[in-house]
Motif scaffolding. Structure first.
Motif, short mmCIF file in Angstrom:
data_model
loop_
_atom_site.label_atom_id
_atom_site.label_comp_id
_atom_site.label_asym_id
_atom_site.label_seq_id
_atom_site.Cartn_x
_atom_site.Cartn_y
_atom_site.Cartn_z
N LEU A 45 0.81 -1.21 0.00
CA LEU A 45 0.00 0.00 0.00
C LEU A 45 0.85 1.27 0.00
CD1 LEU A 45 -2.86 1.27 0.27
CD2 LEU A 45 -2.50 1.21 2.73
N LEU A 46 1.91 1.29 0.78
CA LEU A 46 2.69 2.51 0.96
C LEU A 46 3.83 2.68 -0.05
CD1 LEU A 46 2.89 2.55 4.84
CD2 LEU A 46 1.34 3.84 3.37
N ILE A 47 4.35 1.57 -0.59
CA ILE A 47 5.52 1.66 -1.46
C ILE A 47 5.20 1.20 -2.89
CG2 ILE A 47 7.88 0.83 -1.84
CD1 ILE A 47 8.05 0.55 1.25
N ALA A 48 4.71 -0.02 -3.01
CA ALA A 48 4.57 -0.61 -4.35
C ALA A 48 3.47 0.05 -5.17
CB ALA A 48 4.32 -2.10 -4.23
N ARG A 49 2.31 0.28 -4.58
CA ARG A 49 1.20 0.84 -5.36
C ARG A 49 1.50 2.24 -5.90
NH1 ARG A 49 -3.53 -2.64 -5.50
NH2 ARG A 49 -2.59 -4.56 -4.78
N PRO A 50 2.03 3.16 -5.07
CA PRO A 50 2.38 4.47 -5.64
C PRO A 50 3.41 4.38 -6.76
CG PRO A 50 2.29 4.63 -3.27
CD PRO A 50 2.17 3.18 -3.61
N LEU A 51 4.40 3.50 -6.60
CA LEU A 51 5.40 3.33 -7.66
C LEU A 51 4.78 2.75 -8.93
CD1 LEU A 51 8.49 2.04 -5.63
CD2 LEU A 51 8.16 4.29 -6.67
N LEU A 52 3.82 1.84 -8.78
CA LEU A 52 3.17 1.28 -9.95
C LEU A 52 2.27 2.30 -10.64
CD1 LEU A 52 2.39 -2.28 -8.59
CD2 LEU A 52 3.82 -1.73 -10.54
N VAL A 53 1.64 3.19 -9.88
CA VAL A 53 0.84 4.25 -10.50
C VAL A 53 1.76 5.19 -11.29
CG1 VAL A 53 -0.61 6.26 -10.01
CG2 VAL A 53 -1.02 4.11 -8.82
N VAL A 54 2.90 5.52 -10.72
CA VAL A 54 3.88 6.36 -11.43
C VAL A 54 4.38 5.64 -12.68
CG1 VAL A 54 6.19 7.38 -11.26
CG2 VAL A 54 4.55 7.69 -9.41
N ALA A 55 4.63 4.35 -12.56
CA ALA A 55 5.08 3.58 -13.72
C ALA A 55 4.01 3.54 -14.81
CB ALA A 55 5.46 2.16 -13.30
N THR A 56 2.74 3.49 -14.41
CA THR A 56 1.65 3.50 -15.39
C THR A 56 1.60 4.84 -16.13
OG1 THR A 56 0.38 1.99 -14.00
CG2 THR A 56 -0.83 3.19 -15.68
N VAL A 57 1.75 5.94 -15.39
CA VAL A 57 1.72 7.26 -16.02
C VAL A 57 2.92 7.45 -16.94
CG1 VAL A 57 1.85 9.74 -15.54
CG2 VAL A 57 0.36 8.28 -14.17
N ILE A 58 4.10 7.07 -16.47
CA ILE A 58 5.30 7.18 -17.32
C ILE A 58 5.19 6.26 -18.53
CG2 ILE A 58 7.79 6.71 -17.39
CD1 ILE A 58 7.91 7.72 -14.50
#
Length: 107
Positions: A45-58
């Motif tokens: 919740l705190l690390i992986a999901r935000p990074l995956l959202v950023v990876a989706t946008v990039i």
């Protein structure tokens, strides 16, 4: 009398083996249910999901930039799948704390 003792010992051994087999599942990944611990859920919740959202946008940006070239090469579907769909599925569809491709709903 001896035959009865052997029968009961065999029945106890078989029942314990069947109980262990039912607890471990069938071995087929479609039927295994992941039950992640709380620390895995928090990390997700705190690390992986935000990074995956950023990876989706990039990935979406990279997909748009590369779209003319991938269209000429005929790989638009593959590029969209790899750059946008896979990270989005991992960010928004996967169960919290799960590590596999468990995109099916849990009951």
């Amino acid at each position: 009398m001896k035959v009865l003792q052997v029968f009961f010992i065999t029945a106890l051994l078989c029942s314990s083996l069947l109980a262990q087999a039912s607890e471990s599942g069938s071995g087929d990944p479609r039927y295994t249910i992941q039950n992640p611990p709380a620390y895995a859920m928090l990390g997700d919740l705190l690390i992986a999901r935000p990074l995956l959202v950023v990876a989706t946008v990039i990935g979406a940006g990279a997909f748009l930039v590369s779209l003319p070239f991938t269209a000429l090469g005929g790989g638009v579907g593959d590029a969209g799948q790899a750059l946008v769909v896979d990270p989005a599925k991992a960010a928004f569809v996967r169960c919290l704390g799960c590590t596999g491709e468990g995109f099916e709903r849990r009951e």
